[in-house]
Design a protein around this motif. Structure first.
Motif, PDB file in Angstrom:
ATOM      1  N   TYR A  96       0.841  -1.204   0.000  1.00 25.20           N
ATOM      2  CA  TYR A  96       0.000   0.000   0.000  1.00 25.20           C
ATOM      3  C   TYR A  96       0.873   1.250   0.000  1.00 25.20           C
ATOM      4  O   TYR A  96       1.929   1.296   0.637  1.00 25.20           O
ATOM      5  N   THR A  97       0.397   2.268  -0.705  1.00 29.34           N
ATOM      6  CA  THR A  97       0.957   3.595  -0.557  1.00 29.34           C
ATOM      7  C   THR A  97      -0.131   4.627  -0.819  1.00 29.34           C
ATOM      8  O   THR A  97      -1.200   4.313  -1.341  1.00 29.34           O
ATOM      9  N   ARG A  98       0.171   5.828  -0.417  1.00 27.35           N
ATOM     10  CA  ARG A  98      -0.756   6.929  -0.646  1.00 27.35           C
ATOM     11  C   ARG A  98       0.043   8.048  -1.296  1.00 27.35           C
ATOM     12  O   ARG A  98       1.081   8.471  -0.758  1.00 27.35           O
ATOM     13  N   ALA A  99      -0.396   8.495  -2.451  1.00 28.39           N
ATOM     14  CA  ALA A  99       0.312   9.535  -3.171  1.00 28.39           C
ATOM     15  C   ALA A  99      -0.700  10.534  -3.722  1.00 28.39           C
ATOM     16  O   ALA A  99      -1.702  10.138  -4.334  1.00 28.39           O
ATOM     17  N   GLN A 100      -0.451  11.800  -3.451  1.00 28.24           N
ATOM     18  CA  GLN A 100      -1.323  12.874  -3.932  1.00 28.24           C
ATOM     19  C   GLN A 100      -2.776  12.599  -3.556  1.00 28.24           C
ATOM     20  O   GLN A 100      -3.682  12.717  -4.392  1.00 28.24           O
TER      21      GLN A 100
END
Length: 115
Positions: A96-100
């Motif tokens: 998982y990642t969160r970008a913008q």
């Protein structure tokens, strides 16, 4: 557009080890926080390990001392080393990642630990 592709899952006996890898494209692993989650049948998805931009890591209590999250900036991967595996670690593991302000998930990789 960020894409995450996990690999490295499989079947292992209790006490064994596996290494999961998450290959990221569209986002540098050094510039975002990345996490590994898991979801067992009939259970909610839970956070297993996280690595922050500065390199600090954190783990769920159930895996502390057994799992290690790391990143390889050159390969642009985030890895999860799983040691001393237990049957209760059986789950689908997701990167998982969160970008913008957008959440991104990989497709998941199955980890099965036999007793």
């Amino acid at each position: 557009q960020v894409q995450l592709v996990e690999s490295g899952g499989g079947l292992v006996q209790a006490g064994g080890s596996l290494r999961l890898s998450c290959a990221a494209s569209g986002s540098a692993v050094s510039k975002n926080t990345f996490g590994w989650f898991r979801q067992a049948p009939g259970k909610q998805r839970e956070l297993v390990a996280i690595i922050y931009i500065g390199g600090t890591t954190d783990y769920a209590e159930s895996v502390k001392g057994r799992f290690t999250i790391s990143r390889d900036n050159a390969e642009n991967t985030v890895d999860l080393q799983l040691n001393s595996l237990k049957p209760e670690d059986t789950a689908v593991y997701y990167c998982y990642t969160r970008a913008q302000a957008v959440n991104y998930w990989g497709q998941g990789t199955q980890v099965t630990v036999s007793s």
